[in-house]
Design a protein around this motif. Structure first.
Motif, PDB file in Angstrom:
ATOM      1  N   ALA A 140       8.882  67.943 -27.916  1.00  0.00           N
ATOM      2  CA  ALA A 140       9.843  67.034 -26.931  1.00  0.00           C
ATOM      3  C   ALA A 140      10.786  66.411 -27.817  1.00  0.00           C
ATOM      4  O   ALA A 140      11.467  65.512 -27.258  1.00  0.00           O
ATOM      5  CB  ALA A 140       9.360  66.304 -26.001  1.00  0.00           C
ATOM      6  N   CYS A 189       2.836  69.964 -25.500  1.00  0.00           N
ATOM      7  CA  CYS A 189       2.597  68.840 -25.978  1.00  0.00           C
ATOM      8  C   CYS A 189       1.546  68.693 -27.181  1.00  0.00           C
ATOM      9  O   CYS A 189       0.431  69.110 -26.898  1.00  0.00           O
ATOM     10  CB  CYS A 189       2.197  67.690 -25.077  1.00  0.00           C
ATOM     11  N   GLU A 224       3.581  64.054 -29.371  1.00  0.00           N
ATOM     12  CA  GLU A 224       4.698  63.365 -28.843  1.00  0.00           C
ATOM     13  C   GLU A 224       4.404  61.924 -28.278  1.00  0.00           C
ATOM     14  O   GLU A 224       3.471  61.903 -27.477  1.00  0.00           O
ATOM     15  CB  GLU A 224       5.571  64.304 -27.685  1.00  0.00           C
ATOM     16  N   HIS A 279       4.857  58.857 -25.655  1.00  0.00           N
ATOM     17  CA  HIS A 279       4.988  58.774 -24.439  1.00  0.00           C
ATOM     18  C   HIS A 279       6.435  58.793 -23.997  1.00  0.00           C
ATOM     19  O   HIS A 279       6.973  59.200 -22.934  1.00  0.00           O
ATOM     20  CB  HIS A 279       4.212  57.608 -23.709  1.00  0.00           C
ATOM     21  N   LEU A 325       8.057  62.121 -23.891  1.00  0.00           N
ATOM     22  CA  LEU A 325       7.705  62.812 -22.726  1.00  0.00           C
ATOM     23  C   LEU A 325       8.466  62.340 -21.410  1.00  0.00           C
ATOM     24  O   LEU A 325       8.924  63.200 -20.648  1.00  0.00           O
ATOM     25  CB  LEU A 325       6.187  63.028 -22.705  1.00  0.00           C
ATOM     26  N   ARG A 349      11.768  64.069 -21.743  1.00  0.00           N
ATOM     27  CA  ARG A 349      12.015  65.354 -21.635  1.00  0.00           C
ATOM     28  C   ARG A 349      11.384  66.005 -20.299  1.00  0.00           C
ATOM     29  O   ARG A 349      12.091  67.128 -19.898  1.00  0.00           O
ATOM     30  CB  ARG A 349      11.287  65.915 -22.816  1.00  0.00           C
ATOM     31  N   ILE A 350      10.165  65.473 -19.621  1.00  0.00           N
ATOM     32  CA  ILE A 350       9.635  66.088 -18.464  1.00  0.00           C
ATOM     33  C   ILE A 350      10.797  66.137 -17.191  1.00  0.00           C
ATOM     34  O   ILE A 350      10.629  67.321 -16.791  1.00  0.00           O
ATOM     35  CB  ILE A 350       8.240  65.304 -18.231  1.00  0.00           C
ATOM     36  N   LEU A 354       2.806  71.832 -18.154  1.00  0.00           N
ATOM     37  CA  LEU A 354       2.296  71.452 -19.382  1.00  0.00           C
ATOM     38  C   LEU A 354       1.074  72.095 -20.190  1.00  0.00           C
ATOM     39  O   LEU A 354       0.195  72.479 -19.493  1.00  0.00           O
ATOM     40  CB  LEU A 354       1.992  69.861 -19.161  1.00  0.00           C
ATOM     41  N   ILE A 404      -2.215  61.656 -22.540  1.00  0.00           N
ATOM     42  CA  ILE A 404      -0.898  61.737 -21.673  1.00  0.00           C
ATOM     43  C   ILE A 404      -1.266  61.600 -20.357  1.00  0.00           C
ATOM     44  O   ILE A 404      -0.382  60.698 -19.727  1.00  0.00           O
ATOM     45  CB  ILE A 404      -0.237  63.072 -21.881  1.00  0.00           C
TER      46      ILE A 404
END
Length: 278
Positions: free
Chosen positions: A200, A220, A223, A225, A228, A231-232, A245, A256
């Motif tokens: 990410a 993932c 990466e 937090h 993410l 990117r999420i 994911l 995560i």
């Protein structure tokens, strides 16, 4: 931080590389720009422009430690260069903010659970094996011979798997994966119905909007937090296309705290943590 440094005259070959690097950087092709600046630095370690702009590229990619290293080296060459001094100040401020931003991201990230697909069974991944698959590398500092990347490819085992890289990313000849370079100008883009993004670190850029994959995933590994959190939502198209994911381990899945599937030795296990909405 914007790449505004003026490039001073250099030998023809290096000047050509510098101009190409700056063009790639302005166009957002950061991997390509990084490679070109690195080539100049390799032949001319004391080239201020290449060293400074390489630091800027690392900053744009979120690689703050490398950014500081190169900009600081550039300042040693020209201690009074205002652009470099300003950029070093911005990098140091970003490094100071990082722990705070990561703490905030860790608290906020679970709120993205509605945008992530929760697997319905441990065998859910078999549906991904019934069709062709594209893997797009968004992770910095990795090449196509990475054991983790190879393991992910083996786990999916689709009929046809293609690995996609940004221009300028490292590619190793010993890789067993069919590899292509993303080139939006000639319509060389992932077209499979299932696409998994590996890492990410970077945004896929404008070309992502033209991608018509019916199923999108994000693998993932380590990466932060904060990455993410950026990117999420982007890969899930702000919730319009829920994202699946995949995690490198149960430990990573717990860290995560979002629903997803574990890849590797625990390939049959599924992580579906309870939501922690704050």
């Amino acid at each position: 931080m914007a790449p505004r440094a003026a490039l001073l005259p250099a030998p023809d070959a290096e000047q050509h590389l510098l101009a190409a690097a700056l063009e790639a950087q302005k166009a957002g092709r950061l991997s390509e720009a990084r490679e070109l600046y690195q080539r100049v630095v390799a032949s001319q370690p004391d080239n201020f422009d290449a060293r400074h702009m390489l630091g800027v590229v690392h900053y744009q990619r979120g690689e703050l430690e490398l950014a500081r290293e190169h900009v600081a080296l550039a300042i040693r060459m020209r201690p009074l260069e205002r652009a470099a001094l300003k950029n070093l100040f911005l990098i140091d401020k970003a490094l100071e903010r990082r722990p705070v931003e990561e703490d905030i991201s860790r608290e906020v990230l679970p709120r993205l659970a509605p945008r992530c697909v929760a697997p319905s069974s441990p065998d859910e991944h078999e549906r991904w094996q019934d069709a062709d698959l594209d893997i797009v590398v968004l992770k910095a500092g990795i090449d196509t011979s990475s054991p983790e990347l190879e393991r992910l490819a083996r786990w999916f085992r689709p009929r046809t798997l293609t690995l996609w890289l940004e221009s300028g990313m490292p590619k190793q000849a010993q890789s067993t994966l069919a590899t292509r370079i993303i080139e939006p100008t000639v319509d060389a883009l992932p077209r499979a119905n299932r696409v998994v993004f590996f890492g990410a670190d970077r945004s896929p850029g404008d070309w992502f909007q033209s991608m018509n994959a019916g199923n999108t995933g994000l693998y993932c590994s380590d990466e932060p937090h904060s990455l993410l959190l950026d990117r999420i939502p982007e890969l899930a198209r702000e919730g319009r296309a829920p994202l699946r994911l995949f995690f490198s381990s149960a430990t990573q899945a717990r860290r995560i705290g979002l629903p997803g599937t574990i890849v590797g030795d625990e390939a049959r296990s599924v992580c579906m943590p309870s939501l922690r909405i704050r």
